[in-house]
Scaffold this motif. Structure first.
Motif, PDB file in Angstrom:
ATOM      1  N   UNK A  99       0.838  -1.207   0.000  1.00  0.00           N
ATOM      2  CA  UNK A  99       0.000   0.000   0.000  1.00  0.00           C
ATOM      3  C   UNK A  99       0.873   1.257   0.000  1.00  0.00           C
ATOM      4  N   UNK A 100       1.951   1.232   0.770  1.00  0.00           N
ATOM      5  CA  UNK A 100       2.868   2.385   0.804  1.00  0.00           C
ATOM      6  C   UNK A 100       3.518   2.577  -0.558  1.00  0.00           C
TER       7      UNK A 100
ATOM      8  N   UNK B  37       1.713   9.190  -5.816  1.00  0.00           N
ATOM      9  CA  UNK B  37       2.199  10.561  -5.592  1.00  0.00           C
ATOM     10  C   UNK B  37       3.171  10.963  -6.702  1.00  0.00           C
ATOM     11  N   UNK B  38       4.052  10.015  -7.098  1.00  0.00           N
ATOM     12  CA  UNK B  38       4.990  10.332  -8.190  1.00  0.00           C
ATOM     13  C   UNK B  38       4.222  10.595  -9.483  1.00  0.00           C
TER      14      UNK B  38
ATOM     15  N   UNK C 178       4.132  13.995 -11.571  1.00  0.00           N
ATOM     16  CA  UNK C 178       4.493  14.029 -12.997  1.00  0.00           C
ATOM     17  C   UNK C 178       3.382  14.688 -13.806  1.00  0.00           C
ATOM     18  N   UNK C 179       2.138  14.342 -13.493  1.00  0.00           N
ATOM     19  CA  UNK C 179       1.003  14.954 -14.199  1.00  0.00           C
ATOM     20  C   UNK C 179       1.000  16.463 -13.970  1.00  0.00           C
ATOM     21  N   UNK C 180       1.223  16.875 -12.703  1.00  0.00           N
ATOM     22  CA  UNK C 180       1.254  18.320 -12.416  1.00  0.00           C
ATOM     23  C   UNK C 180       2.381  18.999 -13.191  1.00  0.00           C
TER      24      UNK C 180
END
Length: 143
Positions: free
Chosen positions: A66-67, A74-75, A79-81
């Protein structure tokens, strides 16, 4: 009567011996079953310990997975941002370039219109001068 008494005592003794033997046999059986029950309890305890360890390990692996998924998410979101920001920046840059080029094109069109006006005026003057020269030349010829 003594014989019967003696036989009765002998039968009582045999029954007591048989009862004593049966009691010893049952106590042996109880001891054996108790030892077997203790072995089963120990085996069960060992299995419960292994099960608990396996569940703990499985939960740790699930938490770790899960982590890892959360970190990967989050990565990916970062990347999308970054890509969205780069796209926005590039769009703004291209929009600015287009605005500059549109402005430059407007200037060029204005200059071209001014040159066409000047050319038209020059052609008009040139025709007027030609007509004046032809008129003057015709006057000279007629003299």
């Amino acid at each position: 009567l003594n014989k019967e008494k003696s036989r009765a005592e002998e039968t009582v003794q045999q029954l007591e011996d048989a009862r004593h033997s049966e009691r010893e046999r049952l106590q042996g059986e109880i001891s054996t079953q108790s030892a077997h029950l203790e072995e089963l309890k120990n085996a069960l305890s060992g299995l419960e310990t292994k099960l608990s360890a396996a569940e703990t390990e499985r939960m740790a692996e699930r938490d770790q997975h899960a982590e890892m998924l959360a970190a990967e998410r989050q990565r990916a979101e970062a990347t999308v941002r970054e890509l969205q920001e780069a796209k926005r920046t590039e769009s703004e840059k291209l929009r600015d370039q287009l605005t500059v080029k549109d402005g430059r094109l407007g200037e060029i069109e204005g200059s071209l219109n001014a040159l066409q006006t000047q050319l038209s005026q020059a052609e008009t003057r040139s025709q007027q001068e030609r007509l004046q020269l032809e008129t003057a030349l015709n006057k000279e010829k007629s003299r």
